[in-house]
Design a protein around this motif. Structure first.
Motif, PDB file in Angstrom:
ATOM      1  N   ALA A 266      84.217  77.432  69.930  1.00 44.15           N
ATOM      2  CA  ALA A 266      85.077  76.247  69.808  1.00 44.15           C
ATOM      3  C   ALA A 266      84.542  75.112  70.689  1.00 44.15           C
ATOM      4  O   ALA A 266      84.431  73.960  70.254  1.00 44.15           O
ATOM      5  CB  ALA A 266      86.508  76.605  70.193  1.00 44.15           C
TER       6      ALA A 266
ATOM      7  N   LEU B 195      81.251  73.667  69.183  1.00 44.67           N
ATOM      8  CA  LEU B 195      81.473  72.942  67.928  1.00 44.67           C
ATOM      9  C   LEU B 195      82.191  71.616  68.157  1.00 44.67           C
ATOM     10  O   LEU B 195      81.982  70.656  67.421  1.00 44.67           O
ATOM     11  CB  LEU B 195      82.256  73.817  66.944  1.00 44.67           C
ATOM     12  CG  LEU B 195      81.428  74.954  66.337  1.00 44.67           C
ATOM     13  CD1 LEU B 195      82.330  76.027  65.731  1.00 44.67           C
ATOM     14  CD2 LEU B 195      80.451  74.420  65.280  1.00 44.67           C
ATOM     15  N   ARG B 196      83.004  71.548  69.217  1.00 44.19           N
ATOM     16  CA  ARG B 196      83.713  70.293  69.517  1.00 44.19           C
ATOM     17  C   ARG B 196      82.740  69.152  69.857  1.00 44.19           C
ATOM     18  O   ARG B 196      83.139  67.998  69.886  1.00 44.19           O
ATOM     19  CB  ARG B 196      84.707  70.486  70.675  1.00 44.19           C
ATOM     20  CG  ARG B 196      85.971  71.210  70.268  1.00 44.19           C
ATOM     21  CD  ARG B 196      87.026  71.162  71.388  1.00 44.19           C
ATOM     22  NE  ARG B 196      87.767  72.402  71.404  1.00 44.19           N
ATOM     23  CZ  ARG B 196      87.724  73.312  72.376  1.00 44.19           C
ATOM     24  NH1 ARG B 196      86.965  73.111  73.446  1.00 44.19           N
ATOM     25  NH2 ARG B 196      88.430  74.411  72.299  1.00 44.19           N
TER      26      ARG B 196
ATOM     27  N   TYR C 257      82.816  66.010  63.408  1.00 40.33           N
ATOM     28  CA  TYR C 257      83.730  66.725  62.499  1.00 40.33           C
ATOM     29  C   TYR C 257      83.254  68.157  62.380  1.00 40.33           C
ATOM     30  O   TYR C 257      82.047  68.420  62.460  1.00 40.33           O
ATOM     31  CB  TYR C 257      83.731  66.085  61.102  1.00 40.33           C
ATOM     32  CG  TYR C 257      84.425  64.745  61.071  1.00 40.33           C
ATOM     33  CD1 TYR C 257      85.804  64.651  60.823  1.00 40.33           C
ATOM     34  CD2 TYR C 257      83.703  63.579  61.312  1.00 40.33           C
ATOM     35  CE1 TYR C 257      86.432  63.423  60.810  1.00 40.33           C
ATOM     36  CE2 TYR C 257      84.327  62.337  61.302  1.00 40.33           C
ATOM     37  CZ  TYR C 257      85.697  62.267  61.050  1.00 40.33           C
ATOM     38  OH  TYR C 257      86.311  61.048  61.044  1.00 40.33           O
ATOM     39  N   VAL C 258      84.196  69.064  62.133  1.00 42.97           N
ATOM     40  CA  VAL C 258      83.835  70.483  62.031  1.00 42.97           C
ATOM     41  C   VAL C 258      84.463  71.101  60.774  1.00 42.97           C
ATOM     42  O   VAL C 258      85.667  70.968  60.539  1.00 42.97           O
ATOM     43  CB  VAL C 258      84.316  71.277  63.274  1.00 42.97           C
ATOM     44  CG1 VAL C 258      83.985  72.760  63.117  1.00 42.97           C
ATOM     45  CG2 VAL C 258      83.684  70.722  64.548  1.00 42.97           C
ATOM     46  N   TYR C 259      83.602  71.746  59.978  1.00 43.13           N
ATOM     47  CA  TYR C 259      84.070  72.548  58.844  1.00 43.13           C
ATOM     48  C   TYR C 259      83.672  73.991  59.107  1.00 43.13           C
ATOM     49  O   TYR C 259      82.559  74.254  59.573  1.00 43.13           O
ATOM     50  CB  TYR C 259      83.429  72.059  57.533  1.00 43.13           C
ATOM     51  CG  TYR C 259      83.935  70.699  57.127  1.00 43.13           C
ATOM     52  CD1 TYR C 259      85.081  70.561  56.343  1.00 43.13           C
ATOM     53  CD2 TYR C 259      83.277  69.542  57.554  1.00 43.13           C
ATOM     54  CE1 TYR C 259      85.553  69.308  55.986  1.00 43.13           C
ATOM     55  CE2 TYR C 259      83.745  68.284  57.206  1.00 43.13           C
ATOM     56  CZ  TYR C 259      84.896  68.172  56.431  1.00 43.13           C
ATOM     57  OH  TYR C 259      85.366  66.932  56.084  1.00 43.13           O
ATOM     58  N   LEU C 260      84.559  74.913  58.800  1.00 44.10           N
ATOM     59  CA  LEU C 260      84.299  76.331  59.067  1.00 44.10           C
ATOM     60  C   LEU C 260      84.273  77.112  57.765  1.00 44.10           C
ATOM     61  O   LEU C 260      85.068  76.851  56.855  1.00 44.10           O
ATOM     62  CB  LEU C 260      85.383  76.898  59.998  1.00 44.10           C
ATOM     63  CG  LEU C 260      85.474  76.223  61.373  1.00 44.10           C
ATOM     64  CD1 LEU C 260      86.747  76.641  62.088  1.00 44.10           C
ATOM     65  CD2 LEU C 260      84.252  76.551  62.223  1.00 44.10           C
TER      66      LEU C 260
ATOM     67  N   GLN D 116      89.564  78.223  63.829  1.00 49.18           N
ATOM     68  CA  GLN D 116      90.051  76.899  63.421  1.00 49.18           C
ATOM     69  C   GLN D 116      91.163  76.402  64.357  1.00 49.18           C
ATOM     70  O   GLN D 116      91.217  75.228  64.711  1.00 49.18           O
ATOM     71  CB  GLN D 116      90.562  76.932  61.976  1.00 49.18           C
ATOM     72  CG  GLN D 116      90.879  75.536  61.457  1.00 49.18           C
ATOM     73  CD  GLN D 116      91.665  75.550  60.167  1.00 49.18           C
ATOM     74  OE1 GLN D 116      92.120  76.587  59.711  1.00 49.18           O
ATOM     75  NE2 GLN D 116      91.834  74.375  59.576  1.00 49.18           N
TER      76      GLN D 116
ATOM     77  N   ILE E  29      89.951  74.393  67.352  1.00 54.35           N
ATOM     78  CA  ILE E  29      89.198  73.138  67.191  1.00 54.35           C
ATOM     79  C   ILE E  29      90.066  72.129  66.449  1.00 54.35           C
ATOM     80  O   ILE E  29      90.261  72.238  65.240  1.00 54.35           O
ATOM     81  CB  ILE E  29      87.878  73.377  66.409  1.00 54.35           C
ATOM     82  CG1 ILE E  29      87.063  74.512  67.044  1.00 54.35           C
ATOM     83  CG2 ILE E  29      87.041  72.103  66.360  1.00 54.35           C
ATOM     84  CD1 ILE E  29      85.919  75.002  66.190  1.00 54.35           C
ATOM     85  N   ASP E  30      90.594  71.172  67.172  1.00 55.76           N
ATOM     86  CA  ASP E  30      91.465  70.168  66.560  1.00 55.76           C
ATOM     87  C   ASP E  30      90.756  69.448  65.424  1.00 55.76           C
ATOM     88  O   ASP E  30      89.600  69.034  65.572  1.00 55.76           O
ATOM     89  CB  ASP E  30      91.910  69.124  67.606  1.00 55.76           C
ATOM     90  CG  ASP E  30      92.884  69.727  68.606  1.00 55.76           C
ATOM     91  OD1 ASP E  30      93.426  70.811  68.304  1.00 55.76           O
ATOM     92  OD2 ASP E  30      93.093  69.128  69.678  1.00 55.76           O
TER      93      ASP E  30
ATOM     94  N   SER F 138      89.593  70.515  62.702  1.00 58.21           N
ATOM     95  CA  SER F 138      88.608  71.265  61.891  1.00 58.21           C
ATOM     96  C   SER F 138      89.258  71.736  60.590  1.00 58.21           C
ATOM     97  O   SER F 138      90.477  71.891  60.513  1.00 58.21           O
ATOM     98  CB  SER F 138      88.062  72.447  62.679  1.00 58.21           C
ATOM     99  OG  SER F 138      89.093  73.370  62.961  1.00 58.21           O
ATOM    100  N   ARG F 139      88.425  71.953  59.588  1.00 57.01           N
ATOM    101  CA  ARG F 139      88.933  72.387  58.276  1.00 57.01           C
ATOM    102  C   ARG F 139      88.108  73.549  57.762  1.00 57.01           C
ATOM    103  O   ARG F 139      86.954  73.704  58.121  1.00 57.01           O
ATOM    104  CB  ARG F 139      88.849  71.220  57.284  1.00 57.01           C
ATOM    105  CG  ARG F 139      89.614  69.996  57.770  1.00 57.01           C
ATOM    106  CD  ARG F 139      89.387  68.781  56.893  1.00 57.01           C
ATOM    107  NE  ARG F 139      89.959  68.953  55.561  1.00 57.01           N
ATOM    108  CZ  ARG F 139      90.239  67.946  54.752  1.00 57.01           C
ATOM    109  NH1 ARG F 139      90.023  66.695  55.138  1.00 57.01           N
ATOM    110  NH2 ARG F 139      90.731  68.162  53.560  1.00 57.01           N
TER     111      ARG F 139
END
Length: 436
Positions: free
Chosen positions: A356, A359-360, A364-367, A387, A390-391, A393-394
């Protein structure tokens, strides 16, 4: 003449070894699952026969090289034993094979493949060199003096090797399905260090590698003052990185590499140190470092429309962080979008907070769903657990990757060691159909 039959020839180490033996004019074939794997392209180009698994593939007079992923109960291995055909495990075969050359093992928790590829590229500019890289690339030169190879710590496989030299890039806790903790990892590297015959080149800014003991000289490289080989005056640009090397505090030379991020400076330093120790011509080292194009699945770029798509093998928090930082150096004015597929439940569980955190660093973060391994039991963990940390994230669905198109003019980092490439392919197909 003996036929070498590889059980699991599409494995990255196995396919590389098959290419090496084939280059050296041995008779080579192998078998595997019929599913397409990126390593098979090189095998097909070399006209190496790839068969579907079946016990009939095994014939008297062969030597079977068995991939580590396949148990002794595999039908081909059982058939070989029944026929009295020798069966040699991959790492055991490699350990015996390398005795013919001056061998250089490249090991560490991160950076093995990139450093092996870089070292092979530099060395072969000076001397005949055979090499085996963990991205499935292998090359055998018949009059080789050097053999450069990637040595993996997983399940202590690298203890099959007694190399002349070892480059140790770092020690970090990984493979939590096998290693108990960082001390367990350190003990494996310490055991490996006792087996090295001529010298060890180790990353000196690593607190664990500083404790390594050996019967041979240990040369340290890094950014810190106390290293034998130190990088100073690092200049990071969008075209690459320039740095000065000081050997025991005396200016040695200036190098430019077409690569990004601190980790690539360190990989280069390790190679420079080894070449210095082996008296490789400095001008060759400089020129080869400047012309290295990278290895497969390590920051592999492609431009599609106004977006840059990057495929990277990063599957540990340290690697994810390094990949995002490298993208920031090369593309400072673009938005960085991480598309990440965790690899194995045990690793995801062990490093949930660290993933987390790394990735921050992206905008933007996609999982993607966790890529499980056959060697673990699935608990209650799911991608939702990551998810939640990580604020914003989608979750990305392979069937509908169209959301990625909203990130105009951005860099999309597809990261993971599983089948993250299928998400990139799905997105490229979506764009192609849309633009028809």
């Amino acid at each position: 003449m003996t036929v070498y039959h590889f059980v699991g020839i599409k494995g990255s180490g196995m396919s590389a070894l098959a290419q090496i033996l084939n280059d050296m004019k041995y008779d080579v074939q192998g078998s595997d699952y019929e599913k397409y794997f990126f390593t098979q392209k090189a095998l097909e180009e070399a006209n190496i026969k790839i068969l579907p698994f079946q016990k009939e593939n095994i014939q008297p007079g062969m030597t079977v090289i068995a991939g580590n992923a396949f148990p002794d109960t595999h039908e081909e291995i059982e058939e070989a034993r029944k026929l009295g055909v020798p069966v040699i495990r991959y790492h055991k075969f490699l350990g015996d094979f390398m005795q013919k050359f001056t061998s250089i093992a490249v090991t560490g928790a991160h950076g093995k493949t990139s450093t092996t590829g870089l070292l092979a590229h530099v060395m072969k500019g000076a001397k005949p060199t055979s090499y085996l890289i963990g991205d499935g690339t292998g090359k055998g030169e018949q009059d080789s003096q050097y053999f450069v190879f990637e040595a993996c710590e997983y399940r202590r496989h690298f203890l099959s090797y007694f190399p002349d030299y070892a480059i140790m890039t770092n020690i970090d806790f990984d493979h939590p399905d096998y290693f108990a903790n960082i001390d367990d990892v350190f003990s494996a590297f310490q055991e490996m260090a006792w087996q090295v015959k001529k010298g060890i080149i180790a990353y000196g800014d690593d607190e664990y590698l500083q404790k390594i003991q050996a019967k041979v000289p240990v040369l340290f490289y890094g950014f810190g003052e106390e290293n034998d080989f130190q990088a100073r005056n690092v200049v990071k640009e969008t075209t690459g990185t320039t740095f000065d090397v000081f050997v025991r505090n005396t200016y040695f030379a200036t190098f430019k590499i077409p690569a990004f991020g601190d980790h690539n400076v360190l990989n280069s330093l390790a190679v420079i140190a080894l070449c210095h120790y082996e008296d490789i011509d400095l001008d060759i080292v400089k020129e080869r470092l400047a012309t290295f194009e990278g290895v497969k699945r390590r920051f592999t770029e492609k431009t599609v429309g106004d977006q840059i798509l990057i495929d990277d093998y990063a599957h540990h928090p340290t690697e994810v962080k390094a990949t995002i930082q490298a993208a920031r150096q090369k593309y400072p004015d673009r938005e960085i979008v991480a598309v990440f597929q965790p690899h194995t439940y045990t690793r995801t569980q062990a490093f949930l907070n660290e993933f987390a955190e790394s990735l921050r660093l992206a905008d933007y973060v996609y999982l993607c769903e966790i890529f499980g391994s056959a060697r673990e039991h699935v608990g209650k963990l799911s991608i939702d657990d990551l998810q939640e940390k990580i604020d914003g994230s989608r979750i990305l669905n392979e069937d509908d990757p169209s959301i990625l198109e909203t990130h105009r003019n951005s860099v999309l980092l597809f990261m993971g060691a599983g089948d993250i490439q299928k998400f990139q392919q799905a997105y490229e197909q979506f764009l192609a159909q849309k633009n028809q």
